[in-house]
Design an enzyme around this catalytic site. Structure first.
Site, mmCIF file in Angstrom:
data_model
loop_
_atom_site.group_PDB
_atom_site.id
_atom_site.type_symbol
_atom_site.label_atom_id
_atom_site.label_comp_id
_atom_site.label_asym_id
_atom_site.label_seq_id
_atom_site.Cartn_x
_atom_site.Cartn_y
_atom_site.Cartn_z
ATOM 1 N N ILE A 48 24.501 20.681 29.697
ATOM 2 C CA ILE A 48 24.554 19.225 29.540
ATOM 3 C C ILE A 48 25.996 18.856 29.254
ATOM 4 O O ILE A 48 26.536 19.220 28.212
ATOM 5 C CB ILE A 48 23.628 18.766 28.387
ATOM 6 C CG1 ILE A 48 22.199 19.255 28.640
ATOM 7 C CG2 ILE A 48 23.697 17.253 28.226
ATOM 8 C CD1 ILE A 48 21.291 19.170 27.435
ATOM 9 N N GLU A 49 26.626 18.156 30.206
ATOM 10 C CA GLU A 49 28.031 17.814 30.070
ATOM 11 C C GLU A 49 28.224 16.456 29.405
ATOM 12 O O GLU A 49 27.292 15.660 29.282
ATOM 13 C CB GLU A 49 28.693 17.801 31.453
ATOM 14 C CG GLU A 49 28.712 19.158 32.087
ATOM 15 C CD GLU A 49 29.341 19.170 33.466
ATOM 16 O OE1 GLU A 49 29.622 20.271 33.937
ATOM 17 O OE2 GLU A 49 29.542 18.096 34.072
ATOM 18 N N GLU A 60 22.599 28.415 27.926
ATOM 19 C CA GLU A 60 22.172 29.443 26.993
ATOM 20 C C GLU A 60 22.026 28.873 25.590
ATOM 21 O O GLU A 60 21.029 29.095 24.907
ATOM 22 C CB GLU A 60 23.187 30.599 26.953
ATOM 23 C CG GLU A 60 23.433 31.248 28.293
ATOM 24 C CD GLU A 60 24.612 30.641 29.050
ATOM 25 O OE1 GLU A 60 24.664 29.404 29.233
ATOM 26 O OE2 GLU A 60 25.488 31.418 29.467
ATOM 27 N N CYS A 91 29.826 32.148 28.945
ATOM 28 C CA CYS A 91 31.131 31.854 28.345
ATOM 29 C C CYS A 91 31.233 32.523 26.966
ATOM 30 O O CYS A 91 30.248 33.003 26.411
ATOM 31 C CB CYS A 91 31.353 30.342 28.233
ATOM 32 S SG CYS A 91 30.427 29.545 26.907
#
Length: 136
Positions: A48-49, A60, A91
Site C-alpha cells: 500500500i503506497e 509482507e 526489502c
C-alpha cells in the site's frame, strides 16, 4: 516445516490474488503475501503506497501486522510474490520485521507470477539480524 502441496498452492494463490488489491499508483509494482499461522489461519497482505513514500507499507508487513493485530504470534510459513523476473526478494525493512515475529528457521517461499519458486528461511534472509535479545 515442509508444507503439503495443497497448502503451499493455497498460500501462493492467496498471495497472487493480493496483487490485484495492491495500491500502487506510484511504482506500479504490486506485491502480495500470504502468511500461515501455527493454528492454521491465513492472513493475506498487499503493498500500500502513499504519496509520501516513507509511509508506504509492503505486502509482507501488511500480512504480519494484520495477524499480530488479531492476536496471532506463532507463524509457520510465508509466501511472497510479485511480477519480478526471478522470485521476488523482500526489502530490508520486511526482513527485520520477519526477524521480530518469526523463528529463524521458519520457511519463506519467494515466488513470481511466472511460477518460479525459491524457498529460504528467515535466518538466511537476514543473517546476523538485530534481535530483541540484543537489547538485554
Amino acid at each position: 516445516m515442509k508444507l503439503n502441496q495443497v497448502m503451499t498452492e493455497k498460500l501462493i494463490d492467496g498471495a497472487t490474488k493480493m496483487l490485484e488489491k495492491a495500491y500502487v499508483p506510484y511504482s506500479h509494482f504490486p506485491v502480495g503475501a500470504s502468511l500461515l499461522t501455527s493454528d492454521g489461519e491465513i492472513y493475506n497482505g498487499c503493498n500500500i503506497e502513499n504519496a509520501s513514500f516513507g509511509l508506504s507499507n509492503c505486502a509482507e508487513r501488511t500480512a504480519i501486522f494484520k495477524a499480530v493485530s488479531e492476536g496471532k504470534k506463532q507463524f509457520d510459513y510465508l509466501v511472497v510474490t510479485g511480477g519480478t523476473e526471478d522470485p521476488i526478494s523482500p526489502c530490508g525493512a520486511c526482513r527485520q520485521v520477519m526477524v521480530e515475529f518469526f523463528e529463524p528457521d521458519m520457511p519463506v517461499l519467494l515466488t513470481n507470477t511466472k511460477g518460479d519458486k525459491f524457498e529460504t528461511t528467515v535466518k538466511e534472509l537476514l543473517p546476523g539480524a538485530f534481535r530483541s535479545e540484543d537489547m538485554n
